[in-house]
Design a protein around this motif. Structure first.
Motif, PDB file in Angstrom:
ATOM      1  N   TYR A 207       2.423  -3.297   8.694  1.00 42.55           N
ATOM      2  CA  TYR A 207       2.345  -2.304   7.619  1.00 42.55           C
ATOM      3  C   TYR A 207       3.292  -2.731   6.498  1.00 42.55           C
ATOM      4  CZ  TYR A 207       2.197   2.176   5.241  1.00 42.55           C
ATOM      5  OH  TYR A 207       2.029   3.158   4.291  1.00 42.55           O
ATOM      6  N   PRO A 208       2.836  -2.741   5.242  1.00 40.54           N
ATOM      7  CA  PRO A 208       3.662  -3.262   4.154  1.00 40.54           C
ATOM      8  C   PRO A 208       4.809  -2.328   3.782  1.00 40.54           C
ATOM      9  CG  PRO A 208       1.655  -2.304   3.275  1.00 40.54           C
ATOM     10  CD  PRO A 208       1.515  -2.272   4.778  1.00 40.54           C
ATOM     11  N   ALA A 209       5.868  -2.925   3.237  1.00 40.44           N
ATOM     12  CA  ALA A 209       7.005  -2.145   2.741  1.00 40.44           C
ATOM     13  C   ALA A 209       6.684  -1.707   1.316  1.00 40.44           C
ATOM     14  CB  ALA A 209       8.272  -2.994   2.763  1.00 40.44           C
ATOM     15  N   ILE A 210       6.220  -0.480   1.191  1.00 40.11           N
ATOM     16  CA  ILE A 210       5.689   0.003  -0.089  1.00 40.11           C
ATOM     17  C   ILE A 210       6.813   0.553  -0.977  1.00 40.11           C
ATOM     18  CG2 ILE A 210       4.147   1.679  -1.180  1.00 40.11           C
ATOM     19  CD1 ILE A 210       2.460   1.544   1.398  1.00 40.11           C
ATOM     20  N   ILE A 211       6.861   0.054  -2.212  1.00 37.89           N
ATOM     21  CA  ILE A 211       7.794   0.585  -3.208  1.00 37.89           C
ATOM     22  C   ILE A 211       7.129   1.687  -4.010  1.00 37.89           C
ATOM     23  CG2 ILE A 211       9.096   0.072  -5.309  1.00 37.89           C
ATOM     24  CD1 ILE A 211       9.548  -2.720  -4.294  1.00 37.89           C
ATOM     25  N   SER A 212       5.896   1.442  -4.451  1.00 36.89           N
ATOM     26  CA  SER A 212       5.225   2.427  -5.290  1.00 36.89           C
ATOM     27  C   SER A 212       3.728   2.411  -5.056  1.00 36.89           C
ATOM     28  CB  SER A 212       5.515   2.163  -6.776  1.00 36.89           C
ATOM     29  OG  SER A 212       4.928   0.932  -7.188  1.00 36.89           O
ATOM     30  N   LEU A 213       3.108   3.527  -5.425  1.00 42.39           N
ATOM     31  CA  LEU A 213       1.659   3.700  -5.332  1.00 42.39           C
ATOM     32  C   LEU A 213       1.174   4.217  -6.667  1.00 42.39           C
ATOM     33  CD1 LEU A 213      -0.294   5.440  -2.454  1.00 42.39           C
ATOM     34  CD2 LEU A 213      -0.718   6.053  -4.832  1.00 42.39           C
ATOM     35  N   GLN A 214       0.176   3.540  -7.238  1.00 42.35           N
ATOM     36  CA  GLN A 214      -0.360   3.950  -8.533  1.00 42.35           C
ATOM     37  C   GLN A 214      -1.874   4.012  -8.459  1.00 42.35           C
ATOM     38  OE1 GLN A 214       0.567   1.302 -11.791  1.00 42.35           O
ATOM     39  NE2 GLN A 214       0.236   2.880 -13.338  1.00 42.35           N
ATOM     40  N   HIS A 215      -2.460   5.068  -9.046  1.00 40.39           N
ATOM     41  CA  HIS A 215      -3.905   5.236  -9.066  1.00 40.39           C
ATOM     42  C   HIS A 215      -4.376   5.307 -10.502  1.00 40.39           C
ATOM     43  CE1 HIS A 215      -7.747   7.514  -8.953  1.00 40.39           C
ATOM     44  NE2 HIS A 215      -7.963   6.770  -7.901  1.00 40.39           N
ATOM     45  N   VAL A 216      -5.216   4.354 -10.903  1.00 42.73           N
ATOM     46  CA  VAL A 216      -5.734   4.308 -12.273  1.00 42.73           C
ATOM     47  C   VAL A 216      -7.187   3.849 -12.241  1.00 42.73           C
ATOM     48  CG1 VAL A 216      -5.531   3.265 -14.558  1.00 42.73           C
ATOM     49  CG2 VAL A 216      -3.472   3.783 -13.255  1.00 42.73           C
ATOM     50  N   ASN A 217      -8.051   4.628 -12.903  1.00 42.17           N
ATOM     51  CA  ASN A 217      -9.442   4.212 -13.101  1.00 42.17           C
ATOM     52  C   ASN A 217     -10.151   3.815 -11.802  1.00 42.17           C
ATOM     53  OD1 ASN A 217      -9.092   4.585 -15.887  1.00 42.17           O
ATOM     54  ND2 ASN A 217      -8.389   2.481 -16.157  1.00 42.17           N
ATOM     55  N   GLY A 218      -9.917   4.595 -10.757  1.00 41.05           N
ATOM     56  CA  GLY A 218     -10.614   4.342  -9.509  1.00 41.05           C
ATOM     57  C   GLY A 218     -10.011   3.264  -8.641  1.00 41.05           C
ATOM     58  N   TYR A 219      -8.892   2.697  -9.050  1.00 45.75           N
ATOM     59  CA  TYR A 219      -8.203   1.688  -8.245  1.00 45.75           C
ATOM     60  C   TYR A 219      -6.838   2.211  -7.817  1.00 45.75           C
ATOM     61  CZ  TYR A 219     -11.612  -1.936  -9.361  1.00 45.75           C
ATOM     62  OH  TYR A 219     -12.760  -2.673  -9.466  1.00 45.75           O
ATOM     63  N   VAL A 220      -6.427   1.813  -6.626  1.00 47.78           N
ATOM     64  CA  VAL A 220      -5.099   2.151  -6.126  1.00 47.78           C
ATOM     65  C   VAL A 220      -4.317   0.850  -5.977  1.00 47.78           C
ATOM     66  CG1 VAL A 220      -3.768   3.179  -4.249  1.00 47.78           C
ATOM     67  CG2 VAL A 220      -5.980   4.152  -4.896  1.00 47.78           C
TER      68      VAL A 220
END
Length: 262
Positions: free
Chosen positions: A44-57
């Motif tokens: 499982y990746p070490a996630i810093i941030s999550l962004q959702h724009v125009n149908g993409y995450v």
């Protein structure tokens, strides 16, 4: 010569900005990623941030990883993963048993349309809350609310150091030494500190936060030069940062990597 220390005053009216639907959507997506990683025997990746724009995450990672399980696609350098997900905003609250191992994500961006979720623990150091001084306490209260109510959060303690005006049913009061001990214990938590202390207390606090196994985020409301990440609070409730620019994400149909427009 005497200098009067500036003190932050919390507004009398506190409004919760927690978006339960958005949190549920993000939790569903992260929970699905946990299951995919297990199915494909990927870490499982070490996630810093999550962004959702125009149908993409897009996930920004603390450690590069190329083993993204489909439908996720890793960038060329492995520093981010992305996938197409039009359903992100309309999903339902997931079963908490499948949630990702995150200490907590908070929203940054425009007040009426947050653009990104950021895990403050990944700073591995102090988080500075700068910008409009009168707006900082309200942002702090919002982050407390998000940490405590988001379905993925493991935070059980919200600590305050020299900030009695932020006290609520969610918080406990600590000294700097108590806070350092709590950070070193390994349990997750979130803390807000009025001013970074001078001398060994400040040094020990920064040292404790550097641990790769750390599960705490510490936000300083007065200006500090020692912040790893700094966020700017605006009077309208927006929160921005040069570390996490709000540039739109553009993904070419023929290219798997994410590119930023300037």
């Amino acid at each position: 010569m005497f200098f009067r220390r500036r003190r932050v005053v919390i507004p009398e009216v506190r409004v919760s900005h927690h978006d339960a639907a958005a949190s549920a959507a993000a939790a569903r997506l992260l929970g699905a990623l946990v299951a995919l990683c297990a199915e494909h025997e990927a870490s499982y990746p070490a996630i810093i941030s999550l962004q959702h724009v125009n149908g993409y995450v897009r996930l920004q990672l603390a450690t590069p990883a190329q083993n993204a399980p489909a439908p996720w696609v890793a960038s060329a350098d492995g520093c981010s993963w992305h996938r197409h997900d039009e359903r992100f905003k309309v999903s339902t609250r997931p079963d908490s048993s499948g949630l990702a191992p995150s200490s907590g994500l908070v929203a940054i961006g425009l007040a009426d349309r947050p653009t990104m979720l950021v895990d403050l623990v990944r700073a591995r150091g102090l988080v500075g809350l700068d910008g409009q001084r009168a707006a900082r306490p309200e942002i702090a209260y919002r982050w407390m609310d998000e940490y405590s109510r988001a379905p993925w959060s493991r935070v059980r303690i919200v600590a305050l150091v020299d900030l009695p005006e932020l006290s609520s049913a969610l918080t406990v009061t600590m000294t700097i030494r108590n806070l350092i001990t709590a950070i070193e214990s390994g349990s997750p938590g979130l803390a807000f500190v009025r001013t970074l202390p001078a001398g060994m207390d400040g040094i020990d606090l920064r040292r404790a936060l550097k641990s790769p196994a750390g599960c705490w985020a510490v936000v300083v409301l007065d200006d500090t030069e020692f912040a790893r990440w700094t966020f700017l609070a605006a009077a309208n409730g927006s929160v921005t940062s040069d570390v996490f620019p709000p540039d739109p994400i553009v993904i070419a149909a023929e290219a798997p990597a994410i590119e930023r427009t300037r």
